[in-house]
Scaffold this active site. Structure first.
Site, PDB file in Angstrom:
ATOM      1  N   GLU A   1      33.044  49.664  63.991  1.00 15.82           N
ATOM      2  CA  GLU A   1      31.661  49.447  64.438  1.00 15.82           C
ATOM      3  C   GLU A   1      30.662  50.034  63.449  1.00 15.82           C
ATOM      4  OE1 GLU A   1      31.678  49.580  69.207  1.00 15.82           O
ATOM      5  OE2 GLU A   1      32.630  51.290  68.262  1.00 15.82           O
TER       6      GLU A   1
ATOM      7  N   LYS B   1      39.310  55.438  77.172  1.00 11.18           N
ATOM      8  CA  LYS B   1      38.748  54.696  76.038  1.00 11.18           C
ATOM      9  C   LYS B   1      39.380  55.044  74.698  1.00 11.18           C
ATOM     10  CE  LYS B   1      35.428  52.284  76.189  1.00 11.18           C
ATOM     11  NZ  LYS B   1      34.052  52.573  76.565  1.00 11.18           N
TER      12      LYS B   1
ATOM     13  N   SER C   1      35.972  58.486  74.610  1.00  8.76           N
ATOM     14  CA  SER C   1      34.629  58.530  75.174  1.00  8.76           C
ATOM     15  C   SER C   1      34.461  59.894  75.836  1.00  8.76           C
ATOM     16  CB  SER C   1      34.489  57.428  76.211  1.00  8.76           C
ATOM     17  OG  SER C   1      33.571  57.801  77.200  1.00  8.76           O
TER      18      SER C   1
END
Ligand code: ARG
Length: 451
Positions: A280, A273, A267
């Site tokens: 996704e 992250k 991130s």
């Protein structure tokens, strides 16, 4: 931009149909060979056209082809270039042919190749899933219904579920291929052509299994594309479910798997992250593949026979679907074969003692209780345990006996392992059955479809 340019731009397809150049050149070469064989043009003419077409293909491949937007589409670009290269004899190429049967032929040739590529990529993903199943023998996870822990299963059993979905996808594309594999060329604009052509010869040259039976149908329909889109939509739906589980399982909440770094991203503000972006995106891209299916169906639904220019709109959605599906399958094969399994986390989740509730009911059945009443007794036990803040395994034998005298010391022998081993039916999760299933999966992979 001048008004004239704007108008040409609206009708042009050259910026996307140039992708069909190999199919277009191959179709043209087969066509001129046939024209010469039938004495419709001379051998010399055919040879000159054939050589011109081959050198055009070379120019396209090395990037030197002078594409002209004002020439509208691929077919016109190639024909114009052929005139530049070989002179007036180029005009004989289009004898007994129309762009209508030409473009239908190109699309069918392209679709055939796309089906082969798609099946190859599906197979690679199936192999990756199978390999991951095989290197994790005996790994136990909770199986879910309603995303609630339901019964323990082997991880390999879960992975093989996707293997079979993909096997059906591969079969669906094979089935679609039977109807794609038909040559439309020789239908002319719509009515057939007034020359003594040999359609079977052209079909053989191009590797088609047969020729179309009705010239009007051949230039008007694109149902073969609808079928590719539909099979692609189903396959993406399967990939999207696998994507969703990948997202869940790699989360801190589940933690069953760890994706390789190459399949996660960081991130921009949260240094901890490891986002499962590939999974996704696959889930997200499923939407556009569904969209293209609806697009082609809608494109076709109101068209009178035969060719209408609307049909030019069959291409972009199709190319996008092919690209999306092929790349998604490729990414997934890599992602599935590089992930690592957190055996302890998975086991921990499967150790939830309530997960063996069905096994307790089956235990009572083995002692003579009917399944329905056994179900009620165990439901009561679960409630009782929960009220004491316990799991089923922590209840005392007395607690058990209060609900049914059939319970005995041996209930404590019921375990995740015994639960899994007891599902020893064809298609079940027992280690023996799953081992057989993995062998069977290898056989399915080795079996090549004909055609
Ligand atoms: N670019 C056209 C298409 O893709 C080729 C066929 C054109 N035919 C015609 N009658 N204008 O459909």
């Amino acid at each position: 931009m001048s008004q004239e340019k704007k108008i040409t731009k609206y009708t042009a397809s050259i910026h996307y149909d140039r992708r069909l150049y190999r199919q277009d050149v191959a179709g043209s070469i087969a066509h001129v060979r046939m024209l010469a064989k039938q004495g419709i043009i001379t051998d010399r003419e055919a040879e000159s056209i054939g050589m011109g077409l081959s050198s055009i293909r070379q120019e396209i491949e090395d990037g030197s082809f002078p594409w002209k937007d004002e020439l509208e589409d691929l077919h016109m670009n190639i024909e114009a270039r052929l005139f530049e290269k070989i002179g007036d004899v180029a005009g004989k190429l289009h004898t007994g042919r129309s762009r209508n049967d030409q473009v239908a032929t190109d699309m069918r040739l392209y679709c055939k190749e796309a089906i082969g590529d798609t099946q190859k990529n599906i197979k690679a993903l199936q192999s990756a899933l199978l390999a991951t199943a095989e290197v994790n023998p005996g790994v136990v996870i909770p199986g879910y219904t309603h995303l609630q822990r339901a019964q323990p299963v082997l991880l390999s059993h879960h992975l093989l579920a996707y293997f079979h979905m993909l096997q059906r996808d591969r079969e669906r594309f094979q089935d679609c291929l039977h109807r794609v594999n038909v040559l439309p060329l020789g239908s002319g604009a719509l009515a057939g052509v007034p020359y003594p052509i040999d359609r079977e010869f052209v079909a053989r040259e191009l590797g088609f299994g047969g020729i179309s039976k009705n010239s009007m149908d051949a230039v008007a329909d694109r149902d073969f594309l609808v079928e590719y889109h539909a099979a692609a939509a189903v396959c993406m739906m399967h990939l999207s479910r696998l994507a969703d589980e990948t997202v869940l399982w790699s989360s801190q909440e589940f933690g069953f798997i760890r994706l390789d770094d190459s399949y996660t991203t960081g991130s921009s503000i949260m240094p901890q992250k490891r986002n499962p972006d590939f999974a996704e995106l696959a889930r997200g891209k499923t939407g556009r593949v569904y969209g293209h299916l609806v697009g082609i169906l809608t494109l076709l639904k109101g068209l009178p026979l035969t060719y209408n220019r609307d049909l030019q709109e069959d291409k972009e959605g199709f190319f996008d679907t092919v690209d999306t599906l092929l790349s998604t399958l490729e990414v997934f094969a890599g992602m599935m074969s590089t992930l690592t399994v957190n055996v302890e986390r998975a086991r921990e989740a499967a150790r939830d003692s309530n997960i063996l509730a069905t096994d307790l009911a089956d235990y009572l059945v083995s002692k003579g209780e009917s399944f329905r009443s056994a179900h009620g007794i165990v439901a009561e036990l679960v409630r009782h345990a929960a009220s004491q803040g316990k799991g089923l395994a922590e209840l005392s034998l007395e607690d058990y006996k209060k609900l049914s005298p059939r319970f005995d010391e041996d209930i404590y022998a019921i375990s995740v392992e015994s639960s899994i081993a007891s599902r020893d039916v064809p298609g079940g999760t027992s280690p023996r059955r799953v081992e057989e299933a993995m062998k069977e999966a290898h056989r399915l992979l080795e079996w090549e479809f004909g055609g």
